[in-house]
Design a protein around this motif. Structure first.
Motif, PDB file in Angstrom:
ATOM      1  N   UNK A  58       9.039   3.033  -9.467  1.00 24.37           N
ATOM      2  CA  UNK A  58       8.770   4.453  -9.212  1.00 24.37           C
ATOM      3  C   UNK A  58       8.812   4.719  -7.711  1.00 24.37           C
ATOM      4  N   UNK A  59       8.952   5.986  -7.355  1.00 24.83           N
ATOM      5  CA  UNK A  59       8.830   6.401  -5.954  1.00 24.83           C
ATOM      6  C   UNK A  59       7.552   7.231  -5.877  1.00 24.83           C
ATOM      7  N   UNK A  60       6.568   6.741  -5.117  1.00 23.79           N
ATOM      8  CA  UNK A  60       5.284   7.430  -5.059  1.00 23.79           C
ATOM      9  C   UNK A  60       4.749   7.515  -3.634  1.00 23.79           C
ATOM     10  N   UNK A  61       3.860   8.476  -3.461  1.00 15.77           N
ATOM     11  CA  UNK A  61       3.088   8.606  -2.224  1.00 15.77           C
ATOM     12  C   UNK A  61       1.739   7.918  -2.446  1.00 15.77           C
ATOM     13  N   UNK A  70       3.307   2.133 -12.173  1.00 12.43           N
ATOM     14  CA  UNK A  70       2.133   2.799 -11.614  1.00 12.43           C
ATOM     15  C   UNK A  70       2.355   3.356 -10.222  1.00 12.43           C
ATOM     16  N   UNK A  71       2.657   2.485  -9.253  1.00 10.77           N
ATOM     17  CA  UNK A  71       2.588   2.908  -7.859  1.00 10.77           C
ATOM     18  C   UNK A  71       3.438   2.000  -6.977  1.00 10.77           C
ATOM     19  N   UNK A  72       4.182   2.611  -6.050  1.00 12.72           N
ATOM     20  CA  UNK A  72       4.962   1.849  -5.060  1.00 12.72           C
ATOM     21  C   UNK A  72       4.850   2.644  -3.757  1.00 12.72           C
ATOM     22  N   UNK A 127       4.866   4.487  -0.456  1.00 12.20           N
ATOM     23  CA  UNK A 127       5.688   4.362   0.746  1.00 12.20           C
ATOM     24  C   UNK A 127       6.844   3.399   0.578  1.00 12.20           C
ATOM     25  N   UNK A 128       7.284   3.156  -0.648  1.00  7.28           N
ATOM     26  CA  UNK A 128       8.349   2.193  -0.942  1.00  7.28           C
ATOM     27  C   UNK A 128       7.971   0.783  -0.499  1.00  7.28           C
ATOM     28  N   UNK A 129       6.674   0.517  -0.448  1.00  8.81           N
ATOM     29  CA  UNK A 129       6.172  -0.776   0.011  1.00  8.81           C
ATOM     30  C   UNK A 129       5.099  -1.243  -0.961  1.00  8.81           C
ATOM     31  N   UNK A 130       5.453  -2.172  -1.820  1.00  5.70           N
ATOM     32  CA  UNK A 130       4.568  -2.510  -2.943  1.00  5.70           C
ATOM     33  C   UNK A 130       3.714  -3.752  -2.788  1.00  5.70           C
ATOM     34  N   UNK A 131       3.719  -4.384  -1.605  1.00  3.12           N
ATOM     35  CA  UNK A 131       2.980  -5.639  -1.453  1.00  3.12           C
ATOM     36  C   UNK A 131       1.475  -5.481  -1.489  1.00  3.12           C
ATOM     37  N   UNK A 132       0.984  -4.402  -0.892  1.00  5.38           N
ATOM     38  CA  UNK A 132      -0.473  -4.252  -0.797  1.00  5.38           C
ATOM     39  C   UNK A 132      -1.103  -4.077  -2.177  1.00  5.38           C
ATOM     40  N   UNK A 133      -0.465  -3.251  -3.009  1.00  6.55           N
ATOM     41  CA  UNK A 133      -1.029  -3.030  -4.346  1.00  6.55           C
ATOM     42  C   UNK A 133      -0.985  -4.307  -5.193  1.00  6.55           C
ATOM     43  N   UNK A 134      -0.107  -5.241  -4.846  1.00  2.70           N
ATOM     44  CA  UNK A 134      -0.082  -6.528  -5.562  1.00  2.70           C
ATOM     45  C   UNK A 134      -1.376  -7.295  -5.301  1.00  2.70           C
ATOM     46  N   UNK A 167       8.006  -4.293   2.466  1.00  3.90           N
ATOM     47  CA  UNK A 167       6.962  -4.208   1.444  1.00  3.90           C
ATOM     48  C   UNK A 167       6.097  -5.444   1.313  1.00  3.90           C
ATOM     49  N   UNK A 168       6.563  -6.580   1.849  1.00  2.00           N
ATOM     50  CA  UNK A 168       5.760  -7.804   1.763  1.00  2.00           C
ATOM     51  C   UNK A 168       4.758  -7.915   2.904  1.00  2.00           C
ATOM     52  N   UNK A 169       4.816  -6.989   3.878  1.00  2.00           N
ATOM     53  CA  UNK A 169       3.995  -7.084   5.089  1.00  2.00           C
ATOM     54  C   UNK A 169       2.519  -7.338   4.802  1.00  2.00           C
ATOM     55  N   UNK A 170       1.976  -6.655   3.816  1.00  2.00           N
ATOM     56  CA  UNK A 170       0.516  -6.625   3.606  1.00  2.00           C
ATOM     57  C   UNK A 170       0.034  -7.912   2.953  1.00  2.00           C
ATOM     58  N   UNK A 171       0.919  -8.568   2.203  1.00  2.00           N
ATOM     59  CA  UNK A 171       0.597  -9.892   1.657  1.00  2.00           C
ATOM     60  C   UNK A 171       0.583 -10.887   2.818  1.00  2.00           C
ATOM     61  N   UNK A 172       1.576 -10.750   3.698  1.00  2.00           N
ATOM     62  CA  UNK A 172       1.643 -11.570   4.912  1.00  2.00           C
ATOM     63  C   UNK A 172       0.429 -11.313   5.799  1.00  2.00           C
TER      64      UNK A 172
END
Lengths: 390, 128
Positions: free
Chosen positions: A211-214, A332-334, A336-343, A82-87
């Motif tokens: 949450x678990x979201x698409x 709100x949103x997570x 693909x179980x990956x929350x870094x981008x929305x951060x 989930x941190x990939x997109x911040x990286x």
């Protein structure tokens, strides 16, 4: 060479859906890419750098590059969960600073909800050739939630952190989510409601979990000469840091996260201190994730996170450190179980002055976005970016 | 209560001896004869000093709970844990055969083995 001031975030987009039954995974990637490019005032043909992680279908970036009709001269599919997109934001700035690309597109998409994935409570084997750690972990039943829960349990043991203090993190997120029409959970909750929700894995309750979201999102990072020609408010990248924290070959310490290293690097590069930060996007897979990262980023002393987050200190308008003003992954949103981008997205909204008026931080000129990916209790990737308004 | 079925570990060439010993009721850990440090999970090249002079030693089976969490939502609840071995390393394991509500960090535990579905048994711990 520093990336400070060498790149700008010019476009962002968050998919409004939280349940993508009738949209394919690739389709979401293309929809968010289109949204972010339009937000920036750029076109697909301007893109010469593409970044994605393990959520993208296909081998690394190849299938998505083909599907979207891109022609990148620089790609990077580093996957740290989930941190990939911040990286990726940091890596995009490096590539731009080195002259490898000028318009970098980062995309994320996922459909765990539509697919009925048991995200947090069932042990998952990765399949294929086992990782060297797998035989020593998987048969014991590590899940997403119980490995984070062990961090919370140890934090409570060493520092006296309480479930009520952790609950304040969820309470703050819920105060923000009520203003986000796209948030999955929009009801304001109380500390009592959090600690009285069903225990999932001690000491984490149901409302301590995200949450678990698409859905998904995208970010466009551009060179300064491109940013200068665009009409959107300018958000400059000031610093970036990354780290992989492991079990340290049997010397595991569950009381801190990789944010200690990635955060220090990002703050040093930006030349700012945690006290200067006006808004913080902090990865919130669980309440304990937020608490530990706030300590490790330097917003408070190690072990004092419980007192720091209590009594509404993270709520915009009343607290000292407004966090996750979109409602975050907790409400709100997570995708693909990956929350870094929305951060990164909410940090950019805050810096542009485009957050919801009820949660917009006044004179927000400096923000941090931080992600943790993988498992906090096993091994995880940390990534931090410091962003400033110009 | 229903029995919890444990999956067999995926054994690699590098760790065959560890699982052969487990089948005989012994817990092995890997020690570097160059730097003297004990690590876990076991590797042939020491992750501390990168020497290839590592050897198996038998652990005493004594340890303490570093942290734990009872997975209440599983069909059969179980206690996930890190146990600090007397030899030094902390290992991922389960705490079994006990009242989960009475578990505590730093509690003393001792080694037991639990059978897996078609593989060698898993080293686990129970209150000492």
């Amino acid at each position: 060479m520093s990336i400070k001031g060498k790149a700008y975030i010019a476009g962002i987009y968050e998919h409004p859906t939280r349940l993508a039954k009738d949209i394919s995974l690739a389709q979401i990637h293309a929809q968010v890419a289109k949204g972010a490019l339009e937000d920036a005032g750029l076109t697909k043909d301007d893109v010469d750098g593409y970044f994605c992680a393990g959520d993208a279908p296909g081998l690394g970036p190849m299938s998505m590059v083909e599907y979207m009709g891109l022609r990148p001269r620089h790609v990077d599919s580093t996957d740290t969960g989930g941190s990939s997109y911040v990286l990726h934001v940091g890596h995009a700035a490096q590539a731009i600073a080195a002259g490898k690309c000028k318009v970098a597109l980062i995309t994320l998409a996922g459909r765990p909800r539509a697919e009925g994935m048991a995200t947090g409570t069932v042990p998952r084997s990765r399949g294929g050739t086992p990782t060297p750690d797998e035989p020593f972990e998987f048969p014991y039943g590590p899940t997403v939630v119980n490995m984070y829960a062990m961090c919370a349990m140890r934090h409570m043991h060493e520092f006296g952190t309480t479930s009520e203090q952790l609950a304040w993190i969820k309470v703050a997120a819920s105060h923000h989510a009520q203003h986000n029409p796209h948030a999955l959970l929009r009801d304001v909750v109380t500390v009592e409601e959090v600690v009285n929700s069903p225990m999932i894995s001690d000491p984490l309750h149901r409302l301590d979990c995200c949450v678990i979201t698409d859905g998904g999102g995208a970010i466009v990072v551009v060179a300064p000469e491109i940013a200068a020609k665009l009409k959107r408010p300018k958000v400059k990248l000031l610093g970036a840091g990354e780290f992989i924290k492991t079990q340290m070959s049997g010397k595991v310490d569950l009381t801190y996260s990789g944010a200690r290293v990635s955060g220090a690097a990002a703050f040093a590069e930006a030349g700012v201190k945690p006290a200067d930060i006006k808004y913080a996007s902090i990865y919130d897979s669980f309440t304990i994730t937020v608490l530990m990262q706030l300590e490790d980023l330097g917003f408070c002393e190690k072990g004092k996170g419980g007192a720091f987050v209590a009594d509404g200190n993270l709520i915009a308008g009343t607290g000292k450190l407004p966090f996750n003003t979109d409602g975050g992954g907790l409400c709100s949103n997570h995708p693909g179980n990956r929350g870094g981008l929305t951060k990164v997205l909410e940090a950019v909204r805050q810096l542009r002055g485009e957050a919801h008026p009820a949660v917009q931080v006044k004179n927000c000129d400096l923000a941090v976005a931080h992600g943790t990916g993988g498992s906090l209790g096993l091994r995880h990737g940390s990534a931090t970016v410091i962003l400033g308004r110009e | 209560m229903a029995e919890r079925k444990l999956p067999a570990p995926a054994i690699s060439q590098e760790t065959q001896a560890y699982w052969d010993a487990a089948a005989k009721g012994k817990l092995l850990v890997r020690k570097c004869t160059s730097c003297g440090q004990v690590h876990h999970y076991p590797r042939t090249i020491c992750p501390f000093c990168f020497s290839d002079k590592t050897e198996w030693i038998e652990a005493s089976g004594k340890g303490t709970i570093y942290s734990y969490s009872v997975m209440r939502r599983a069909p059969v609840p179980y206690a996930m844990a890190y146990v600090t071995l007397a030899e030094g390393p902390r290992m991922v394991t389960n705490i079994v055969d006990c009242d989960f509500d009475k578990l505590k960090c730093e509690q003393a535990v001792k080694l037991v083995f639990k059978p897996t579905d078609g593989g060698p048994p898993l080293p686990m711990f129970t209150p000492a």
